[in-house]
Design an enzyme around this catalytic site. Structure first.
Site, PDB file in Angstrom:
ATOM      1  CE  LYS A  49     -13.596  28.322  -5.462  1.00 56.42           C
ATOM      2  NZ  LYS A  49     -14.464  27.910  -4.349  1.00 56.42           N
ATOM      3  CD  GLN A  93     -17.820  27.584  -3.176  1.00 54.12           C
ATOM      4  OE1 GLN A  93     -17.029  27.012  -3.921  1.00 54.12           O
ATOM      5  NE2 GLN A  93     -17.564  28.771  -2.655  1.00 54.12           N
ATOM      6  CG  ASP A 116     -11.434  24.780   0.534  1.00 54.13           C
ATOM      7  OD1 ASP A 116     -10.831  25.662  -0.116  1.00 54.13           O
ATOM      8  OD2 ASP A 116     -12.666  24.623   0.504  1.00 54.13           O
TER       9      ASP A 116
END
Ligand code: NAP
Length: 291
Positions: A49, A93, A116
């Site tokens: 990322k 995460q 997300d």
């Protein structure tokens, strides 16, 4: 001949598209990755990322906290990020260490910054068929199928995972596209029997060797989302370590009609879709500010 559903070409196209969009923006978009604890797979995903963000021209901040951080402390971090107008998107995460409830933490993120797509408001949009921000891995799988012209409507999809990040949202996204969907998990009695019913198999478990080649039939399309790093970690690098999916690509590839490689299948698209979601977030925030 088996079709290899590679994701790198499309990911590169998406990167170029996002870079040109970035160059037209007045402000720099900022993504914050919140990590708790240490896990090799998480470190790998975060490194991808950070690199992709740099290429697109987006600022990516990586905030790392020890496993001892409390829910309240993490909640305060998220509230601070919500209030900061310079922050476009936030991700936590996954997986989190046991003891921290992801569903509760996600609800603390401003839903327009939840890139997300796990906040209840985004999940409800997905469930109702009005997709706004959907989890990047799910979006990546859908894009991969579209790009390689794999039909979904009317097909039987068997998903091996009921996780919040992959299995459940993917089931909704495939239902939205008129597939007939079954979900398997660790308590499913016979994976072999379930897999035998599928036109499309998606496995997202993280256990190399879970699906032996005898499970598969010639007409099937196989999407392997599983990602496991094996071998010793070399400093901060990942070179020298074997990356494995949930099945043995070489053993299965000539037995089915189409299959994703690992690495180079779903992974590159997940990263690209995450940054596409960041742009969606930016648009949502502009719309909500001006509404
Ligand atoms: P997770 O939350 O741990 O979910 C794993 C799922 O697998 C659970 O639903 C679990 O069932 C199921 N499972 C475990 N053992 C099983 C078995 N023996 N038979 C059938 N099902 C079983 O993990 P996740 O975060 O969704 O990630 C899953 C994998 O996908 C990991 O390898 C991760 O690295 C990878 N991943 C890859 C990408 C990518 O871009 N390539 C993106 C995201 C995740 P229960 O619910 O019963 O426990």
């Amino acid at each position: 001949m088996t079709k290899i559903l590679e994701g790198k070409t499309l990911s590169q196209k998406m990167l170029e598209n996002l870079s040109s969009k970035t160059s037209l923006l007045k402000e720099k978009l900022t993504l914050v990755i919140v990590q708790v604890g240490e896990r090799s797979e998480s470190e790998f995903y975060i490194s991808k990322k950070l690199k992709f963000g740099e290429k697109v021209g987006v600022e990516v901040r990586h905030l790392k906290f020890p496993e001892s951080i409390s829910r309240d402390e993490l909640g305060n971090v998220l509230k601070g990020l919500n209030a900061d107008s310079k922050i476009t998107g936030i991700i936590i995460q996954l997986p989190l260490p046991t003891g921290l409830n992801i569903s509760k933490l996600i609800e603390l993120i401003d839903w327009t910054k939840d890139i997300d797509g796990l906040h209840s408001r985004n999940f409800k949009s997905l469930a109702s068929g009005e997709e706004k921000i959907i989890p990047a891995t799910v979006k990546g799988i859908i894009k991969l199928l579209e790009y390689h012209q794999v039909p979904v409507a009317g097909k039987k999809a068997v998903i091996i995972s009921r996780s919040l990040l992959v299995g459940k949202p993917l089931a909704l996204a495939l239902l939205n596209r008129d597939a007939t969907v079954s979900i398997c998990h660790s308590k499913t009695l016979s994976l072999k029997e379930e897999v035998a019913t599928a036109d499309i198999v998606v496995s997202a478990v993280g256990k190399p060797g879970l699906l032996p080649s005898e499970f598969f039939k010639p007409h099937q399309v196989i999407i392997d989302v599983g990602f496991s790093l094996q071998g010793e970690k070399l400093a901060e690098e990942f070179e020298g370590r074997k990356i494995s999916g949930d099945l043995d690509f070489e053993a299965v590839k000539n037995k089915v009609s189409a299959i994703t490689p690992v690495p180079g299948g779903v992974g590159p698209l997940t990263v690209a879709c995450l940054f596409e979601n960041l742009f969606e977030s930016h648009n949502l925030q502009r719309f909500h500010k001006s509404a």
